[in-house]
Design a protein around this motif. Structure first.
Motif, PDB file in Angstrom:
ATOM      1  N   ILE A 225       0.830  -1.206   0.000  1.00 50.08           N
ATOM      2  CA  ILE A 225       0.000   0.000   0.000  1.00 50.08           C
ATOM      3  C   ILE A 225       0.865   1.257   0.000  1.00 50.08           C
ATOM      4  O   ILE A 225       0.595   2.221  -0.727  1.00 50.08           O
ATOM      5  N   SER A 226       1.928   1.241   0.807  1.00 53.64           N
ATOM      6  CA  SER A 226       2.806   2.418   0.849  1.00 53.64           C
ATOM      7  C   SER A 226       3.464   2.638  -0.505  1.00 53.64           C
ATOM      8  O   SER A 226       3.636   3.781  -0.944  1.00 53.64           O
ATOM      9  N   GLN A 227       3.819   1.557  -1.208  1.00 52.34           N
ATOM     10  CA  GLN A 227       4.416   1.670  -2.536  1.00 52.34           C
ATOM     11  C   GLN A 227       3.395   2.137  -3.572  1.00 52.34           C
ATOM     12  O   GLN A 227       3.756   2.808  -4.542  1.00 52.34           O
ATOM     13  N   TYR A 228       2.141   1.806  -3.365  1.00 59.56           N
ATOM     14  CA  TYR A 228       1.108   2.300  -4.269  1.00 59.56           C
ATOM     15  C   TYR A 228       1.050   3.827  -4.189  1.00 59.56           C
ATOM     16  O   TYR A 228       0.991   4.511  -5.224  1.00 59.56           O
ATOM     17  N   TYR A 229       1.109   4.356  -2.975  1.00 61.02           N
ATOM     18  CA  TYR A 229       1.088   5.812  -2.813  1.00 61.02           C
ATOM     19  C   TYR A 229       2.393   6.441  -3.300  1.00 61.02           C
ATOM     20  O   TYR A 229       2.400   7.566  -3.819  1.00 61.02           O
ATOM     21  N   TRP A 230       3.493   5.720  -3.157  1.00 59.97           N
ATOM     22  CA  TRP A 230       4.757   6.185  -3.747  1.00 59.97           C
ATOM     23  C   TRP A 230       4.606   6.316  -5.254  1.00 59.97           C
ATOM     24  O   TRP A 230       5.035   7.307  -5.853  1.00 59.97           O
ATOM     25  N   GLY A 231       3.982   5.307  -5.868  1.00 55.57           N
ATOM     26  CA  GLY A 231       3.776   5.333  -7.305  1.00 55.57           C
ATOM     27  C   GLY A 231       2.923   6.517  -7.740  1.00 55.57           C
ATOM     28  O   GLY A 231       3.222   7.170  -8.749  1.00 55.57           O
ATOM     29  N   LYS A 232       1.891   6.808  -6.983  1.00 57.50           N
ATOM     30  CA  LYS A 232       1.037   7.957  -7.326  1.00 57.50           C
ATOM     31  C   LYS A 232       1.826   9.253  -7.237  1.00 57.50           C
ATOM     32  O   LYS A 232       1.622  10.172  -8.032  1.00 57.50           O
ATOM     33  N   GLN A 233       2.745   9.316  -6.280  1.00 54.73           N
ATOM     34  CA  GLN A 233       3.576  10.512  -6.146  1.00 54.73           C
ATOM     35  C   GLN A 233       4.496  10.666  -7.350  1.00 54.73           C
ATOM     36  O   GLN A 233       4.741  11.788  -7.819  1.00 54.73           O
TER      37      GLN A 233
ATOM     38  N   GLY B  93       9.608  -2.653 -14.479  1.00 54.92           N
ATOM     39  CA  GLY B  93       8.731  -3.202 -13.455  1.00 54.92           C
ATOM     40  C   GLY B  93       8.147  -2.125 -12.566  1.00 54.92           C
ATOM     41  O   GLY B  93       6.950  -2.140 -12.249  1.00 54.92           O
ATOM     42  N   GLN B  94       8.980  -1.160 -12.154  1.00 58.97           N
ATOM     43  CA  GLN B  94       8.486  -0.088 -11.291  1.00 58.97           C
ATOM     44  C   GLN B  94       7.425   0.752 -11.987  1.00 58.97           C
ATOM     45  O   GLN B  94       6.550   1.328 -11.331  1.00 58.97           O
ATOM     46  N   SER B  95       7.492   0.797 -13.307  1.00 54.77           N
ATOM     47  CA  SER B  95       6.477   1.534 -14.060  1.00 54.77           C
ATOM     48  C   SER B  95       5.086   0.944 -13.833  1.00 54.77           C
ATOM     49  O   SER B  95       4.082   1.661 -13.902  1.00 54.77           O
ATOM     50  N   ARG B  96       5.011  -0.350 -13.560  1.00 54.46           N
ATOM     51  CA  ARG B  96       3.711  -0.973 -13.314  1.00 54.46           C
ATOM     52  C   ARG B  96       3.131  -0.545 -11.970  1.00 54.46           C
ATOM     53  O   ARG B  96       1.917  -0.469 -11.803  1.00 54.46           O
ATOM     54  N   VAL B  97       4.019  -0.273 -11.018  1.00 52.45           N
ATOM     55  CA  VAL B  97       3.568   0.254  -9.723  1.00 52.45           C
ATOM     56  C   VAL B  97       3.120   1.703  -9.903  1.00 52.45           C
ATOM     57  O   VAL B  97       2.067   2.115  -9.404  1.00 52.45           O
ATOM     58  N   ILE B  98       3.926   2.470 -10.618  1.00 51.08           N
ATOM     59  CA  ILE B  98       3.615   3.885 -10.852  1.00 51.08           C
ATOM     60  C   ILE B  98       2.312   4.038 -11.634  1.00 51.08           C
ATOM     61  O   ILE B  98       1.493   4.908 -11.327  1.00 51.08           O
ATOM     62  N   ALA B  99       2.101   3.187 -12.616  1.00 54.24           N
ATOM     63  CA  ALA B  99       0.882   3.271 -13.432  1.00 54.24           C
ATOM     64  C   ALA B  99      -0.361   2.835 -12.669  1.00 54.24           C
ATOM     65  O   ALA B  99      -1.479   3.161 -13.060  1.00 54.24           O
ATOM     66  N   GLY B 100      -0.169   2.097 -11.565  1.00 53.60           N
ATOM     67  CA  GLY B 100      -1.298   1.682 -10.735  1.00 53.60           C
ATOM     68  C   GLY B 100      -1.841   0.301 -11.035  1.00 53.60           C
ATOM     69  O   GLY B 100      -2.864  -0.099 -10.475  1.00 53.60           O
TER      70      GLY B 100
END
Length: 241
Positions: free
Chosen positions: A57-65, A191-198
C-alpha cells in the motif's frame, strides 16, 4: 455447482485460453508445463492486513507521487507496452544497437521466442491467485485508462509486464554484456512503471523478477534456445565489427 468447482472451472478456462496462444511450437521454446511452476515455489501474494501488504500500500502511494513527475509518468505509459514488437524499440538505446527483424533477425528471433516463453511462466500463478489489482482495490484511475477494463479481471500476481521486461534485459545482456548496467536499469524501471501506473503491487513486481530469472536459467537447458542464442551472439559480434 459448488463454489470450489466453479473456481476450478474458471482457472482451467483461464489457463487453456492463455496457454493456447503462447504454446505454439514456433513461438516458444518450452511449454507451460516445462517452465518453472511458480505456484509450487514462489510464496503466495501478501494477505490483506499483513505487514507485507502494508508495504504494498505504501508503494502504491509512492507510485502515485511519481506520477507528478511528467517525464516519469510518460515513461510508465510507454512501458505499458506488452507485445515484443513494441518493447524492443525501447531497449535499443540501452542495448547499443538497433534491433529489428530486418537488421538483426537472429537477435530478434531469440528475444521474441524467449520472452514469450518467460511470459508463459506467469500464467499459472495469475490464474491460481487471481489477486485484485491496486487500481481495482482503491477504485482509482491508472495512467493507462484504456487498459483498465480488460485487466480488471486479470490476476495481479505476478506481473506479466515485469516478467517480460526483466526477461528481455537478461537476454540482451547475455548478447551484449558491455551494456549490462543500462539494460538492467531499464529492466528494473520497467517493473516499477507498473507500480507507478497503478496496475500492480510492489510484491507482484518483485516476484516477477524472480520468476523471470528462474525461467531464464531454465532456458539454458533447452538446445533450440542455446542454438538461437549462439546465432544471436555471432550476429552481434559481426555487426559490432
Amino acid at each position: 455447482m459448488k463454489k470450489k468447482s466453479i473456481l476450478s472451472l474458471i482457472i482451467a478456462m483461464f489457463l487453456s485460453s492463455n496457454i493456447a496462444f503462447a504454446q505454439q511450437s514456433d513461438k516458444v521454446y518450452l511449454t507451460a508445463d516445462e517452465v518453472p511452476n511458480a505456484v509450487y515455489w514462489l510464496p503466495s501474494p501478501p494477505a490483506p492486513g499483513s505487514s507485507q501488504f502494508m508495504y504494498d500500500i505504501s508503494q502504491y502511494y509512492w507510485g502515485k507521487q511519481q506520477r507528478l513527475d511528467t517525464l516519469r509518468a510518460q515513461k510508465a505509459i510507454r512501458e505499458a507496452a506488452y507485445e515484443v514488437a513494441d518493447m524492443v524499440p525501447q531497449f535499443c538505446s540501452a542495448f547499443g544497437m538497433e534491433i529489428s527483424k530486418q537488421k538483426t533477425p537472429a537477435i530478434y528471433k531469440v528475444v521474441e521466442r524467449a520472452v514469450l516463453t518467460i511470459r508463459l511462466s506467469a500464467t499459472k500463478p495469475k490464474a491460481t491467485y487471481m489477486r485484485k489489482r491496486p487500481y481495482v482495490y482503491f477504485n482509482e484511475p491508472t495512467l493507462v485508462p484504456a487498459e483498465e477494463e480488460e485487466l480488471r479481471t486479470n490476476g495481479s500476481y505476478p506481473s506479466g509486464h515485469t516478467v517480460r521486461g526483466w526477461g528481455m534485459a537478461l537476454l540482451l545482456c547475455e548478447i551484449n554484456p558491455a551494456a549490462q548496467d543500462a539494460l538492467f536499469k531499464l529492466g528494473y524501471e520497467w517493473g516499477q512503471s507498473r507500480v507507478i501506473a497503478g496496475f500492480h503491487w510492489q510484491s507482484d513486481v518483485d516476484a516477477s523478477r524472480m520468476l523471470a530469472a528462474a525461467c531464464y536459467a531454465r532456458l539454458h537447458t533447452c538446445k533450440p534456445f542455446l542454438d538461437d542464442m549462439a546465432a544471436a551472439k555471432k550476429e552481434f559480434e559481426k555487426l559490432s565489427r
